[in-house]
Design a protein around this motif. Structure first.
Motif, PDB file in Angstrom:
ATOM      1  N   GLN A 253       0.825  -1.211   0.000  1.00 18.55           N
ATOM      2  CA  GLN A 253       0.000   0.000   0.000  1.00 18.55           C
ATOM      3  C   GLN A 253       0.859   1.260   0.000  1.00 18.55           C
ATOM      4  O   GLN A 253       0.497   2.256  -0.631  1.00 18.55           O
ATOM      5  N   PHE A 254       1.998   1.218   0.698  1.00 21.34           N
ATOM      6  CA  PHE A 254       2.896   2.369   0.699  1.00 21.34           C
ATOM      7  C   PHE A 254       3.449   2.594  -0.705  1.00 21.34           C
ATOM      8  O   PHE A 254       3.436   3.713  -1.225  1.00 21.34           O
ATOM      9  N   ALA A 255       3.908   1.524  -1.353  1.00 21.50           N
ATOM     10  CA  ALA A 255       4.450   1.653  -2.708  1.00 21.50           C
ATOM     11  C   ALA A 255       3.361   2.094  -3.688  1.00 21.50           C
ATOM     12  O   ALA A 255       3.611   2.936  -4.557  1.00 21.50           O
ATOM     13  N   SER A 256       2.164   1.560  -3.547  1.00 12.88           N
ATOM     14  CA  SER A 256       1.059   1.967  -4.427  1.00 12.88           C
ATOM     15  C   SER A 256       0.729   3.445  -4.243  1.00 12.88           C
ATOM     16  O   SER A 256       0.438   4.157  -5.219  1.00 12.88           O
ATOM     17  N   PHE A 257       0.774   3.906  -3.007  1.00 13.84           N
ATOM     18  CA  PHE A 257       0.569   5.325  -2.721  1.00 13.84           C
ATOM     19  C   PHE A 257       1.601   6.162  -3.483  1.00 13.84           C
ATOM     20  O   PHE A 257       1.254   7.146  -4.136  1.00 13.84           O
ATOM     21  N   GLU A 258       2.865   5.769  -3.392  1.00 17.46           N
ATOM     22  CA  GLU A 258       3.928   6.524  -4.072  1.00 17.46           C
ATOM     23  C   GLU A 258       3.734   6.493  -5.583  1.00 17.46           C
ATOM     24  O   GLU A 258       3.976   7.492  -6.262  1.00 17.46           O
ATOM     25  N   GLU A 259       3.278   5.372  -6.116  1.00 20.63           N
ATOM     26  CA  GLU A 259       3.004   5.292  -7.552  1.00 20.63           C
ATOM     27  C   GLU A 259       1.896   6.266  -7.942  1.00 20.63           C
ATOM     28  O   GLU A 259       1.996   6.940  -8.971  1.00 20.63           O
TER      29      GLU A 259
END
Length: 148
Positions: free
Chosen positions: A102-108
């Motif tokens: 979820q953190f990586a998806s947020f950054e994307e």
């Protein structure tokens, strides 16, 4: 009822009494949304901070981050919440694939592909072998999306 008649202080008092009972996630989100409807962004954020302090878990931090991004429209706060989850939670809570995903998806979503890549790489180092393949696939998918 108090909110419908415009008695904000009484409505706030009802929510405060409710929070003393240690209610579930929905109650905390309702309280934060109430403060948002009243134009009290600082109070809404304070409610969500109390929520994660009352229930320090991956679930509560992820809900706070989602609230910050989509409801409060505060990207900086959402990023801070994700980072806090990785630092403040116990290792067994913070080292879950869904936290990193979820953190990586947020950054994307923010267009921060390099930050997302770093998060994936960090997760691959920290997580058990069974979860690595899932995260490696997510990272590969993210790289394909970025190249298109």
């Amino acid at each position: 009822m108090e909110e419908m008649v415009g008695d904000v202080p009484k409505c706030r008092a009802v929510f405060e009494r409710w929070m003393k009972w240690m209610p579930d996630d929905g109650a905390w989100l309702s309280y934060a949304r109430f403060e948002g409807r009243c134009g009290q962004a600082d109070r809404a954020e304070a409610v969500m901070r109390r929520y994660v302090n009352t229930y320090p878990s991956a679930r509560s931090f992820l809900r706070f981050a989602k609230w910050a991004e989509f409801e409060a429209k505060n990207v900086g706060l959402a990023r801070t919440v994700f980072e806090s989850a990785l630092v403040e939670l116990e290792p067994e809570e913070s080292r879950q694939a869904r936290v990193f995903k979820q953190f990586a998806s947020f950054e994307e979503r923010q267009g921060e592909y390099e930050r997302a890549r770093v998060i994936y790489k960090h997760a691959i180092k920290l997580l058990r072998l069974g979860e690595k393949s899932v995260l490696q696939q997510m990272q590969d998918d993210e790289e394909i999306t970025e190249q298109e």
